[in-house]
Design a protein around this motif. Structure first.
Motif, PDB file in Angstrom:
ATOM      1  N   PHE A 159       0.836  -1.199   0.000  1.00 53.66           N
ATOM      2  CA  PHE A 159       0.000   0.000   0.000  1.00 53.66           C
ATOM      3  C   PHE A 159       0.871   1.249   0.000  1.00 53.66           C
ATOM      4  CE2 PHE A 159      -2.480  -3.372   1.974  1.00 53.66           C
ATOM      5  CZ  PHE A 159      -3.671  -3.287   1.275  1.00 53.66           C
ATOM      6  N   TYR A 160       0.314   2.341  -0.542  1.00 55.75           N
ATOM      7  CA  TYR A 160       1.083   3.573  -0.705  1.00 55.75           C
ATOM      8  C   TYR A 160       0.384   4.757  -0.064  1.00 55.75           C
ATOM      9  CZ  TYR A 160       3.863   1.113  -4.209  1.00 55.75           C
ATOM     10  OH  TYR A 160       4.684   0.233  -4.846  1.00 55.75           O
ATOM     11  N   ALA A 161       1.212   5.697   0.395  1.00 55.44           N
ATOM     12  CA  ALA A 161       0.705   7.016   0.743  1.00 55.44           C
ATOM     13  C   ALA A 161       0.232   7.681  -0.547  1.00 55.44           C
ATOM     14  CB  ALA A 161       1.816   7.838   1.401  1.00 55.44           C
ATOM     15  N   PRO A 162      -0.513   8.803  -0.469  1.00 59.37           N
ATOM     16  CA  PRO A 162      -0.997   9.449  -1.701  1.00 59.37           C
ATOM     17  C   PRO A 162       0.118   9.657  -2.721  1.00 59.37           C
ATOM     18  CG  PRO A 162      -2.022  10.467   0.191  1.00 59.37           C
ATOM     19  CD  PRO A 162      -1.005   9.495   0.734  1.00 59.37           C
ATOM     20  N   LEU A 163      -0.171   9.271  -3.971  1.00 65.35           N
ATOM     21  CA  LEU A 163       0.795   9.357  -5.067  1.00 65.35           C
ATOM     22  C   LEU A 163       0.343  10.387  -6.089  1.00 65.35           C
ATOM     23  CD1 LEU A 163       1.281   5.528  -5.728  1.00 65.35           C
ATOM     24  CD2 LEU A 163       2.905   7.042  -4.579  1.00 65.35           C
ATOM     25  N   PRO A 164       1.297  11.089  -6.724  1.00 67.77           N
ATOM     26  CA  PRO A 164       0.909  11.971  -7.831  1.00 67.77           C
ATOM     27  C   PRO A 164       0.380  11.140  -8.988  1.00 67.77           C
ATOM     28  CG  PRO A 164       3.301  11.785  -7.675  1.00 67.77           C
ATOM     29  CD  PRO A 164       2.752  11.110  -6.469  1.00 67.77           C
ATOM     30  N   TYR A 165      -0.719  11.606  -9.609  1.00 69.94           N
ATOM     31  CA  TYR A 165      -1.298  10.865 -10.725  1.00 69.94           C
ATOM     32  C   TYR A 165      -1.297  11.752 -11.960  1.00 69.94           C
ATOM     33  CZ  TYR A 165      -4.432   8.013 -13.516  1.00 69.94           C
ATOM     34  OH  TYR A 165      -4.958   7.234 -14.521  1.00 69.94           O
ATOM     35  N   PRO A 166      -0.835  11.194 -13.117  1.00 76.18           N
ATOM     36  CA  PRO A 166      -0.575   9.789 -13.420  1.00 76.18           C
ATOM     37  C   PRO A 166       0.884   9.351 -13.284  1.00 76.18           C
ATOM     38  CG  PRO A 166      -0.626  11.013 -15.444  1.00 76.18           C
ATOM     39  CD  PRO A 166      -0.882  12.013 -14.343  1.00 76.18           C
ATOM     40  N   ALA A 167       1.799  10.230 -12.893  1.00 76.99           N
ATOM     41  CA  ALA A 167       3.221   9.881 -12.884  1.00 76.99           C
ATOM     42  C   ALA A 167       3.545   8.809 -11.852  1.00 76.99           C
ATOM     43  CB  ALA A 167       4.058  11.134 -12.611  1.00 76.99           C
ATOM     44  N   LEU A 168       2.881   8.825 -10.698  1.00 77.53           N
ATOM     45  CA  LEU A 168       3.026   7.863  -9.605  1.00 77.53           C
ATOM     46  C   LEU A 168       4.352   7.989  -8.860  1.00 77.53           C
ATOM     47  CD1 LEU A 168       1.390   4.593 -11.010  1.00 77.53           C
ATOM     48  CD2 LEU A 168       0.340   6.442  -9.687  1.00 77.53           C
ATOM     49  N   ASP A 169       5.486   7.926  -9.546  1.00 75.42           N
ATOM     50  CA  ASP A 169       6.771   7.903  -8.847  1.00 75.42           C
ATOM     51  C   ASP A 169       7.580   9.177  -9.046  1.00 75.42           C
ATOM     52  OD1 ASP A 169       7.403   7.585 -11.480  1.00 75.42           O
ATOM     53  OD2 ASP A 169       8.591   5.765 -11.229  1.00 75.42           O
ATOM     54  N   GLN A 170       6.946  10.260  -9.562  1.00 79.84           N
ATOM     55  CA  GLN A 170       7.644  11.527  -9.751  1.00 79.84           C
ATOM     56  C   GLN A 170       6.733  12.670  -9.352  1.00 79.84           C
ATOM     57  OE1 GLN A 170       9.887  11.994 -13.556  1.00 79.84           O
ATOM     58  NE2 GLN A 170       8.909  10.064 -14.131  1.00 79.84           N
ATOM     59  N   ALA A 171       7.340  13.763  -8.873  1.00 75.69           N
ATOM     60  CA  ALA A 171       6.561  14.958  -8.580  1.00 75.69           C
ATOM     61  C   ALA A 171       6.024  15.543  -9.882  1.00 75.69           C
ATOM     62  CB  ALA A 171       7.438  15.980  -7.863  1.00 75.69           C
ATOM     63  N   GLN A 172       4.846  16.140  -9.809  1.00 74.06           N
ATOM     64  CA  GLN A 172       4.204  16.708 -10.993  1.00 74.06           C
ATOM     65  C   GLN A 172       4.093  18.227 -10.880  1.00 74.06           C
ATOM     66  OE1 GLN A 172       1.298  12.862 -11.955  1.00 74.06           O
ATOM     67  NE2 GLN A 172       0.370  14.840 -11.501  1.00 74.06           N
ATOM     68  N   SER A 173       4.054  18.870 -12.037  1.00 73.64           N
ATOM     69  CA  SER A 173       3.909  20.319 -12.115  1.00 73.64           C
ATOM     70  C   SER A 173       2.626  20.671 -12.836  1.00 73.64           C
ATOM     71  CB  SER A 173       5.097  20.947 -12.862  1.00 73.64           C
ATOM     72  OG  SER A 173       6.321  20.629 -12.250  1.00 73.64           O
ATOM     73  N   ASP A 174       2.093  21.867 -12.547  1.00 73.17           N
ATOM     74  CA  ASP A 174       1.006  22.384 -13.355  1.00 73.17           C
ATOM     75  C   ASP A 174       1.515  22.610 -14.777  1.00 73.17           C
ATOM     76  OD1 ASP A 174      -0.480  22.422 -11.042  1.00 73.17           O
ATOM     77  OD2 ASP A 174      -0.108  24.547 -10.642  1.00 73.17           O
ATOM     78  N   THR A 175       0.635  22.497 -15.755  1.00 71.84           N
ATOM     79  CA  THR A 175       1.059  22.617 -17.152  1.00 71.84           C
ATOM     80  C   THR A 175       0.321  23.733 -17.856  1.00 71.84           C
ATOM     81  OG1 THR A 175      -0.573  20.988 -17.928  1.00 71.84           O
ATOM     82  CG2 THR A 175       1.589  20.162 -17.276  1.00 71.84           C
ATOM     83  N   ASP A 176       1.060  24.472 -18.681  1.00 72.23           N
ATOM     84  CA  ASP A 176       0.492  25.521 -19.535  1.00 72.23           C
ATOM     85  C   ASP A 176       0.585  25.080 -20.983  1.00 72.23           C
ATOM     86  OD1 ASP A 176       0.172  27.062 -17.281  1.00 72.23           O
ATOM     87  OD2 ASP A 176       2.061  28.155 -17.586  1.00 72.23           O
ATOM     88  N   GLN A 177      -0.403  25.488 -21.768  1.00 76.08           N
ATOM     89  CA  GLN A 177      -0.405  25.188 -23.188  1.00 76.08           C
ATOM     90  C   GLN A 177      -0.731  26.458 -23.965  1.00 76.08           C
ATOM     91  OE1 GLN A 177      -2.600  23.324 -21.121  1.00 76.08           O
ATOM     92  NE2 GLN A 177      -0.964  21.880 -20.667  1.00 76.08           N
ATOM     93  N   ILE A 178      -0.071  26.619 -25.111  1.00 82.34           N
ATOM     94  CA  ILE A 178      -0.332  27.731 -26.026  1.00 82.34           C
ATOM     95  C   ILE A 178      -0.733  27.138 -27.366  1.00 82.34           C
ATOM     96  CG2 ILE A 178       0.639  29.749 -27.175  1.00 82.34           C
ATOM     97  CD1 ILE A 178       2.684  29.870 -24.856  1.00 82.34           C
ATOM     98  N   ARG A 179      -1.860  27.617 -27.914  1.00 80.33           N
ATOM     99  CA  ARG A 179      -2.371  27.054 -29.158  1.00 80.33           C
ATOM    100  C   ARG A 179      -2.797  28.170 -30.096  1.00 80.33           C
ATOM    101  NH1 ARG A 179      -3.045  21.663 -28.446  1.00 80.33           N
ATOM    102  NH2 ARG A 179      -2.632  21.028 -26.310  1.00 80.33           N
ATOM    103  N   ALA A 180      -2.553  27.982 -31.399  1.00 82.39           N
ATOM    104  CA  ALA A 180      -2.943  28.965 -32.404  1.00 82.39           C
ATOM    105  C   ALA A 180      -3.345  28.231 -33.676  1.00 82.39           C
ATOM    106  CB  ALA A 180      -1.800  29.946 -32.687  1.00 82.39           C
ATOM    107  N   GLY A 181      -4.324  28.776 -34.378  1.00 81.66           N
ATOM    108  CA  GLY A 181      -4.764  28.126 -35.609  1.00 81.66           C
ATOM    109  C   GLY A 181      -5.544  29.061 -36.503  1.00 81.66           C
ATOM    110  N   LEU A 182      -5.751  28.614 -37.727  1.00 82.87           N
ATOM    111  CA  LEU A 182      -6.524  29.392 -38.682  1.00 82.87           C
ATOM    112  C   LEU A 182      -7.398  28.463 -39.505  1.00 82.87           C
ATOM    113  CD1 LEU A 182      -5.285  29.167 -41.852  1.00 82.87           C
ATOM    114  CD2 LEU A 182      -3.420  30.400 -40.756  1.00 82.87           C
TER     115      LEU A 182
END
Length: 438
Positions: free
Chosen positions: A314-337
């Motif tokens: 059993f595990y203490a709370p894990l970051p999801y979905p990485a499980l074994d690594q710390a996770q960061s918030d993610t930014d995305q930039i998108r452009a189209g025509l």
């Protein structure tokens, strides 16, 4: 909770126990992304231009643009390949799958002078179905470990949505989302110097509720400004796992399984802002910025299966979905025509886009890598029928820290390796407007 075998608690287990459960969502780090070939043909920059039947999956305020009933269907195919290390001894992770990702029925309404629409829709928000193959190199002269498997299902959403034009310049919308289903996966792990084949079976079921809120403001007729917020939620997870040892020389199989309904998945919130400019009727330019709060995503009461001796870790709370690594918030930039070639009976939209995705895990230098992607699409509008296809290509390279297993000759160690990723996705969608064009 149903148990087959003996369960024992453990505060921590080796990282390799988590390897069978890691979910790589590179290329799907933005939870604001919806469905449909038209939107992805424009790079996914659709938050301020969501004006067809796929609108609820992007920005529910866009449902207010619909003037006739619409039936829509969309699907995609994904090819994913990740390589790390140096040639010819590469670690390779490959996935190939296809799915129906969206289906909806939309009906327009008028109420006390306001125009709007309601919609019932299905979206496969996070698909898992397909075949996978993983090659893991080992130290020394030992042969690589090869894992192959199949998965089906995904995190699905049934949504009831509505969007309304509340003033001459403002549109608002909301969807109430029921998350359901999940995935099943069978993974065969073949270790060359072992006397047995190990088979991992996982059934991960998810249930939960959340809400999407959207708005589109048109300060002038040619310009739209859009915003969307998707609320976080804690999903109930039913997790059933079986690990089987199959002797290669024959003999009795050894199996151990454990099931729990106490696992909880804290799914993160996401928001986005977009702008769309239509300088003339045939040309549309759009751009979006989105953020997903992956640093707050957790998997609670998770477990893995040991085999020597058979037990449950059993595990203490894990970051999801990485499980074994710390996770960061993610930014995305998108452009189209989008440019629409207008004929006497047929309209042909031509689309292109660019996007830049920040990934959820950090590279060896402590920063999160960013991947670049390009899209192209084309459509045909013939009377009440809208048919669209799109192609997406995304790639990136970064340096990550990899742990190696201990051997009789060498202790466990870590090393930095170059990792490259490549994703290709093909989209197709069909919309039928009942009673004519919109």
């Amino acid at each position: 909770m149903v148990v087959s075998g003996v369960a024992t608690a453990a505060a921590q287990t080796p990282e390799q126990l988590l390897g069978q459960d890691k979910t790589d969502i590179s290329g799907r780090t933005s939870l604001t992304l919806g469905s449909g070939a038209r939107a992805f043909g424009m790079g996914g920059a659709f938050l301020a231009r969501a004006d067809d039947a796929t609108a609820a999956s992007w920005n529910p305020a866009g449902l207010s643009y619909l003037r006739v009933p619409e039936v829509s269907l969309a699907g995609n195919r994904t090819l994913y390949r990740k390589e790390s290390g140096t040639s010819p001894d590469l670690n390779v992770d490959r996935f190939e799958g296809q799915t129906v990702e969206f289906a909806a029925f939309t009906f327009p309404l008028r109420l006390r002078g306001l125009s709007g629409a309601i919609q019932a829709s299905f979206q496969r928000a996070v698909p898992f179905g397909g075949t996978l193959r993983k090659v893991e190199q080992r130290t020394g002269d030992r042969e690589a470990v090869v894992s192959t498997g199949e998965a089906s299902g995904g995190f699905d959403v049934f949504a009831f949505g509505t969007g309304w034009r509340v003033t001459r310049t403002l549109r608002t919308g909301i969807t109430v989302n029921r998350w359901f289903n999940g995935y099943t996966q069978t993974l065969d792990r073949n270790v060359p110097d072992s006397d047995r084949l190990r088979v991992f079976d996982t059934n991960f079921g998810l249930r939960g509720w959340n809400v999407n809120l959207g708005a589109i403001w048109s300060p002038i007729e040619e310009v739209n400004l859009g915003a969307v917020f998707k609320t976080p939620f804690t999903g109930q997870v039913s997790l059933d796992k079986t690990r089987t040892d199959i002797p290669l020389a024959g003999g009795q199989r050894t199996a151990y399984s454990y099931q729990s309904h106490d696992v909880r998945l804290q799914f993160p919130a996401a928001f986005g802002f977009g702008t769309s400019w239509r300088p003339r009727s045939a040309l549309t330019l759009s751009a979006d910025f989105t953020r997903t709060f992956w640093s707050r995503s957790r998997l609670n009461n998770f477990f893995t299966l040991r085999f020597n001796p058979p037990s449950t870790a059993f595990y203490a709370p894990l970051p999801y979905p990485a499980l074994d690594q710390a996770q960061s918030d993610t930014d995305q930039i998108r452009a189209g025509l989008e440019y629409v070639v207008i004929g006497s009976r047929v309209k042909v939209p031509l689309r292109a886009g660019y996007f830049n995705d920040e990934q959820i895990v950090r590279a060896a230098g402590g920063t999160s890598p960013r991947f670049n992607g390009f899209t192209a699409g084309i459509g045909v509008i013939l009377g009440p029928i809208l048919f669209d296809v799109a192609y997406l290509f995304e790639s990136g390279r970064f340096v990550e820290t990899v742990a190696s297993e201990a051997t009789a000759e060498l202790p466990a160690s870590t090393t930095q390796v170059s990792t490259s990723l490549r994703t290709e996705r093909f989209f197709v969608s069909l919309i039928y407007r009942i009673g004519g064009s919109n």
